[in-house]
Each structure stands twice: as C-alpha cells, then as structure tokens.
Design a protein around this motif. Structure first.
Motif, PDB file in Angstrom:
ATOM      1  N   GLN A 168       0.805  -1.214   0.000  1.00 24.28           N
ATOM      2  CA  GLN A 168       0.000   0.000   0.000  1.00 24.28           C
ATOM      3  C   GLN A 168       0.844   1.272   0.000  1.00 24.28           C
ATOM      4  OE1 GLN A 168      -3.459  -0.215  -0.184  1.00 24.28           O
ATOM      5  NE2 GLN A 168      -2.903  -2.355  -0.533  1.00 24.28           N
ATOM      6  N   LEU A 169       2.127   1.149   0.264  1.00 28.12           N
ATOM      7  CA  LEU A 169       2.998   2.315   0.356  1.00 28.12           C
ATOM      8  C   LEU A 169       3.873   2.432  -0.890  1.00 28.12           C
ATOM      9  CD1 LEU A 169       4.099   1.832   4.059  1.00 28.12           C
ATOM     10  CD2 LEU A 169       2.540   3.583   3.198  1.00 28.12           C
ATOM     11  N   PRO A 170       4.169   3.658  -1.329  1.00 27.54           N
ATOM     12  CA  PRO A 170       5.009   3.834  -2.524  1.00 27.54           C
ATOM     13  C   PRO A 170       6.451   3.409  -2.261  1.00 27.54           C
ATOM     14  CG  PRO A 170       4.642   5.935  -1.436  1.00 27.54           C
ATOM     15  CD  PRO A 170       3.762   4.943  -0.734  1.00 27.54           C
ATOM     16  N   SER A 171       7.146   3.018  -3.314  1.00 29.58           N
ATOM     17  CA  SER A 171       8.548   2.625  -3.192  1.00 29.58           C
ATOM     18  C   SER A 171       9.450   3.851  -3.235  1.00 29.58           C
ATOM     19  CB  SER A 171       8.931   1.668  -4.323  1.00 29.58           C
ATOM     20  OG  SER A 171       8.222   0.456  -4.208  1.00 29.58           O
ATOM     21  N   ASN A 172      10.526   3.788  -2.494  1.00 32.49           N
ATOM     22  CA  ASN A 172      11.549   4.829  -2.486  1.00 32.49           C
ATOM     23  C   ASN A 172      12.872   4.251  -2.989  1.00 32.49           C
ATOM     24  OD1 ASN A 172      10.065   7.055  -1.348  1.00 32.49           O
ATOM     25  ND2 ASN A 172      10.095   5.970   0.604  1.00 32.49           N
ATOM     26  N   PRO A 173      13.732   5.084  -3.547  1.00 31.93           N
ATOM     27  CA  PRO A 173      15.027   4.576  -4.046  1.00 31.93           C
ATOM     28  C   PRO A 173      15.859   3.975  -2.920  1.00 31.93           C
ATOM     29  CG  PRO A 173      14.601   6.826  -4.815  1.00 31.93           C
ATOM     30  CD  PRO A 173      13.578   6.532  -3.776  1.00 31.93           C
ATOM     31  N   MET A 174      16.644   2.971  -3.257  1.00 27.56           N
ATOM     32  CA  MET A 174      17.548   2.395  -2.278  1.00 27.56           C
ATOM     33  C   MET A 174      18.637   3.415  -1.937  1.00 27.56           C
ATOM     34  SD  MET A 174      20.006  -0.971  -2.540  1.00 27.56           S
ATOM     35  CE  MET A 174      18.637  -1.965  -3.127  1.00 27.56           C
ATOM     36  N   PRO A 175      18.906   3.623  -0.655  1.00 23.69           N
ATOM     37  CA  PRO A 175      19.958   4.593  -0.282  1.00 23.69           C
ATOM     38  C   PRO A 175      21.338   4.128  -0.751  1.00 23.69           C
ATOM     39  CG  PRO A 175      19.133   3.401   1.648  1.00 23.69           C
ATOM     40  CD  PRO A 175      18.229   3.050   0.510  1.00 23.69           C
ATOM     41  N   ASP A 176      22.200   5.093  -1.034  1.00 22.51           N
ATOM     42  CA  ASP A 176      23.535   4.785  -1.551  1.00 22.51           C
ATOM     43  C   ASP A 176      24.346   3.928  -0.582  1.00 22.51           C
ATOM     44  OD1 ASP A 176      22.967   6.224  -3.832  1.00 22.51           O
ATOM     45  OD2 ASP A 176      23.925   8.074  -3.123  1.00 22.51           O
ATOM     46  N   TRP A 177      24.214   4.199   0.712  1.00 24.75           N
ATOM     47  CA  TRP A 177      25.016   3.452   1.688  1.00 24.75           C
ATOM     48  C   TRP A 177      24.664   1.966   1.663  1.00 24.75           C
ATOM     49  CZ3 TRP A 177      22.665   0.538   5.394  1.00 24.75           C
ATOM     50  CH2 TRP A 177      21.353   0.860   5.755  1.00 24.75           C
ATOM     51  N   LEU A 178      23.394   1.658   1.432  1.00 19.32           N
ATOM     52  CA  LEU A 178      22.975   0.257   1.405  1.00 19.32           C
ATOM     53  C   LEU A 178      23.435  -0.421   0.112  1.00 19.32           C
ATOM     54  CD1 LEU A 178      21.459  -2.025   2.787  1.00 19.32           C
ATOM     55  CD2 LEU A 178      19.320  -1.127   1.828  1.00 19.32           C
ATOM     56  N   MET A 179      23.401   0.307  -0.986  1.00 12.00           N
ATOM     57  CA  MET A 179      23.861  -0.230  -2.263  1.00 12.00           C
ATOM     58  C   MET A 179      25.355  -0.566  -2.215  1.00 12.00           C
ATOM     59  SD  MET A 179      22.984  -1.111  -5.310  1.00 12.00           S
ATOM     60  CE  MET A 179      21.454  -0.256  -5.730  1.00 12.00           C
ATOM     61  N   ALA A 180      26.113   0.190  -1.410  1.00 11.34           N
ATOM     62  CA  ALA A 180      27.561   0.011  -1.351  1.00 11.34           C
ATOM     63  C   ALA A 180      27.999  -1.097  -0.382  1.00 11.34           C
ATOM     64  CB  ALA A 180      28.227   1.321  -0.947  1.00 11.34           C
ATOM     65  N   ILE A 181      27.069  -1.685   0.341  1.00 14.00           N
ATOM     66  CA  ILE A 181      27.416  -2.696   1.340  1.00 14.00           C
ATOM     67  C   ILE A 181      27.965  -3.960   0.675  1.00 14.00           C
ATOM     68  CG2 ILE A 181      26.434  -4.298   3.047  1.00 14.00           C
ATOM     69  CD1 ILE A 181      26.692  -1.560   4.177  1.00 14.00           C
ATOM     70  N   ASP A 182      29.016  -4.517   1.273  1.00 10.63           N
ATOM     71  CA  ASP A 182      29.471  -5.870   0.915  1.00 10.63           C
ATOM     72  C   ASP A 182      29.738  -6.614   2.217  1.00 10.63           C
ATOM     73  OD1 ASP A 182      32.097  -5.283   1.859  1.00 10.63           O
ATOM     74  OD2 ASP A 182      32.652  -4.493  -0.110  1.00 10.63           O
ATOM     75  N   LYS A 183      30.210  -7.850   2.113  1.00 14.99           N
ATOM     76  CA  LYS A 183      30.347  -8.682   3.310  1.00 14.99           C
ATOM     77  C   LYS A 183      31.437  -8.186   4.257  1.00 14.99           C
ATOM     78  CE  LYS A 183      33.380 -12.070   1.030  1.00 14.99           C
ATOM     79  NZ  LYS A 183      33.529 -13.512   0.689  1.00 14.99           N
ATOM     80  N   HIS A 184      32.260  -7.235   3.812  1.00 16.00           N
ATOM     81  CA  HIS A 184      33.325  -6.703   4.656  1.00 16.00           C
ATOM     82  C   HIS A 184      32.992  -5.321   5.212  1.00 16.00           C
ATOM     83  CE1 HIS A 184      35.762 -10.013   3.265  1.00 16.00           C
ATOM     84  NE2 HIS A 184      35.623  -9.632   2.008  1.00 16.00           N
ATOM     85  N   SER A 185      31.803  -4.818   4.936  1.00 15.13           N
ATOM     86  CA  SER A 185      31.456  -3.446   5.301  1.00 15.13           C
ATOM     87  C   SER A 185      31.417  -3.237   6.809  1.00 15.13           C
ATOM     88  CB  SER A 185      30.099  -3.077   4.701  1.00 15.13           C
ATOM     89  OG  SER A 185      30.162  -3.019   3.294  1.00 15.13           O
ATOM     90  N   VAL A 186      31.736  -2.013   7.203  1.00 17.21           N
ATOM     91  CA  VAL A 186      31.718  -1.600   8.602  1.00 17.21           C
ATOM     92  C   VAL A 186      30.367  -0.974   8.918  1.00 17.21           C
ATOM     93  CG1 VAL A 186      32.801  -0.067  10.298  1.00 17.21           C
ATOM     94  CG2 VAL A 186      34.208  -1.233   8.588  1.00 17.21           C
ATOM     95  N   PHE A 187      29.884  -1.184  10.117  1.00 17.16           N
ATOM     96  CA  PHE A 187      28.612  -0.619  10.557  1.00 17.16           C
ATOM     97  C   PHE A 187      28.733   0.881  10.763  1.00 17.16           C
ATOM     98  CE2 PHE A 187      25.711   0.669  13.977  1.00 17.16           C
ATOM     99  CZ  PHE A 187      24.502   0.214  13.489  1.00 17.16           C
ATOM    100  N   HIS A 188      27.872   1.639  10.087  1.00 16.47           N
ATOM    101  CA  HIS A 188      27.784   3.091  10.284  1.00 16.47           C
ATOM    102  C   HIS A 188      26.396   3.399  10.834  1.00 16.47           C
ATOM    103  CE1 HIS A 188      31.608   3.982   8.351  1.00 16.47           C
ATOM    104  NE2 HIS A 188      31.273   3.183   7.367  1.00 16.47           N
ATOM    105  N   GLY A 189      26.361   3.675  12.133  1.00 19.55           N
ATOM    106  CA  GLY A 189      25.097   3.796  12.838  1.00 19.55           C
ATOM    107  C   GLY A 189      24.139   4.823  12.274  1.00 19.55           C
ATOM    108  N   ARG A 190      24.650   5.988  11.923  1.00 18.65           N
ATOM    109  CA  ARG A 190      23.763   7.053  11.460  1.00 18.65           C
ATOM    110  C   ARG A 190      23.047   6.659  10.170  1.00 18.65           C
ATOM    111  NH1 ARG A 190      24.275  11.784  14.185  1.00 18.65           N
ATOM    112  NH2 ARG A 190      23.204  12.905  12.534  1.00 18.65           N
ATOM    113  N   ASP A 191      23.745   5.983   9.280  1.00 23.09           N
ATOM    114  CA  ASP A 191      23.116   5.542   8.033  1.00 23.09           C
ATOM    115  C   ASP A 191      21.991   4.552   8.312  1.00 23.09           C
ATOM    116  OD1 ASP A 191      24.792   7.074   6.451  1.00 23.09           O
ATOM    117  OD2 ASP A 191      26.240   5.462   6.155  1.00 23.09           O
TER     118      ASP A 191
END
Length: 200
Positions: A5-28
């Motif tokens: 029922q809700l419209p879709s929004n673009p995937m944020p850049d920080w999430l697109m850049a994630i890989d298995k070695h990524s570090v947790f960035h709390g604010r994102d």
C-alpha cells in the motif's frame, strides 16, 4: 503476496555500497528507518514497509541472543549478504546522559525538575534487572546487524533488492531515546502492534 500500500523509495547509496566486509555506520542505518519495539521476530512489518523503507530496527528485551541469531538469517526470498554483531558504542554518538529531556518541553505548563531521561534510565534498569532474573541464561545487551540481498530467482514484487535489519536487545522507549534522540535522528515510521507476551 498482497499488494503493498505504500510507494517505493530509491535504495539509499550506503545500502547499495554494502558488501560482506562493510563496517557498521550507525547514522546511516538508524536515520529514516522503521522502528519496531516489542518486535520479536515479526516479519510482517518488513513485508508491509519494504520498498517504502530499506532499513528496519527491531527492539525487544524478551528474546535470547542465540535464538535471534539463528532465525534472523531467514527471510523469504532473500539471502544474507552480511551479518555481524554491533557494539553499543556504535549506536549512539553522544552520551544519552547529556540529553536532558523534560516533560515541560512537551507540556509548557508542567513544571518538573527531574529530566525524563533520568526516569527512563531508572525504569530501564529495573526492567533489565527483572528480565535478567526471570530468564535464566539470557545474555543481555546484544546488537545484531544483518543486510539481506534479494535472490535472483525472487520476483521483484517481493521487495527491494536489499534490506537492512538492526536487532537490539532493549526496552523500546529507552532504546529510542538512546539511538534517535542522542544522535538527533528520526525514524521514517514507528510501529506499535499488540503482542501476546504482555510486554506491550
């Protein structure tokens, strides 16, 4: 699957850049997330909000770390791209004790000397003491971050390509104060649902 029922929004850049070695960035992860206290492992909220939101924060104190760790890795139509434990200090950039929130901030005619944060901290300590005593063997204060990748064989109507889920062992109001207020961030939505375990 029911139509969202809700419209879709673009995937944020920080999430697109994630890989298995990524570090947790709390604010994102925290900013613009869907906040769900008393969540258990209720995936219906992810199903309802995915696409509109890409980051979810589940909070519950009536859970066990090993139970959550094993089951959080299962989301229909998705594989786990990354899963890791998060340190509490990575969730709040500022000390919660420095955030003095008074009831009079919201009700100007109400006079009160003690900040609400002190009352929340006192209440949360009583809750933690009671929960730890009631659940033998429970390990308190665990924080798990998982990023899901939609399978190639999964229909795109199932949800967005990636989702982030941060699971926090904690009390809902106090955790909100710690991760949102202390960082001066806000959620996209707060989900309050009735549950049958008596904690909400």
């Amino acid at each position: 699957m029911p139509r969202k029922q809700l419209p879709s929004n673009p995937m944020p850049d920080w999430l697109m850049a994630i890989d298995k070695h990524s570090v947790f960035h709390g604010r994102d992860v925290i900013d613009g997330s869907v906040y769900y206290p008393g969540a258990g492992l209720d995936q219906s909220v992810i199903n309802a909000y995915s696409g509109f939101a890409h980051s979810f924060i589940y909070v519950d104190y009536d859970t066990h770390r090993d139970f959550i760790w094993a089951r959080i890795q299962r989301l229909p139509g998705y594989d786990v791209l990354l899963i890791k434990k998060v340190n509490q200090k990575d969730l709040a950039s500022n000390s919660i004790k420095s955030q003095k929130v008074y009831k009079s901030d919201f009700y100007p005619n109400f006079l009160e000397e003690e900040p609400i944060t002190k009352k929340l901290n006192r209440l949360n300590n009583r809750i933690k003491d009671g929960i730890t005593q009631a659940h033998d063997g429970m390990t308190p204060d665990f924080f798990i971050w998982v990023v899901y990748q939609r399978r190639i064989t999964t229909n795109s109507g199932c949800g967005p390509e990636r989702l982030s889920l941060l699971y926090i062992w904690g009390e809902g109001v106090d955790t909100y104060n710690a991760i949102f207020n202390s960082n001066r961030l806000r959620p996209l939505a707060i989900v309050i649902k009735s549950v049958d375990r008596g904690n909400w």
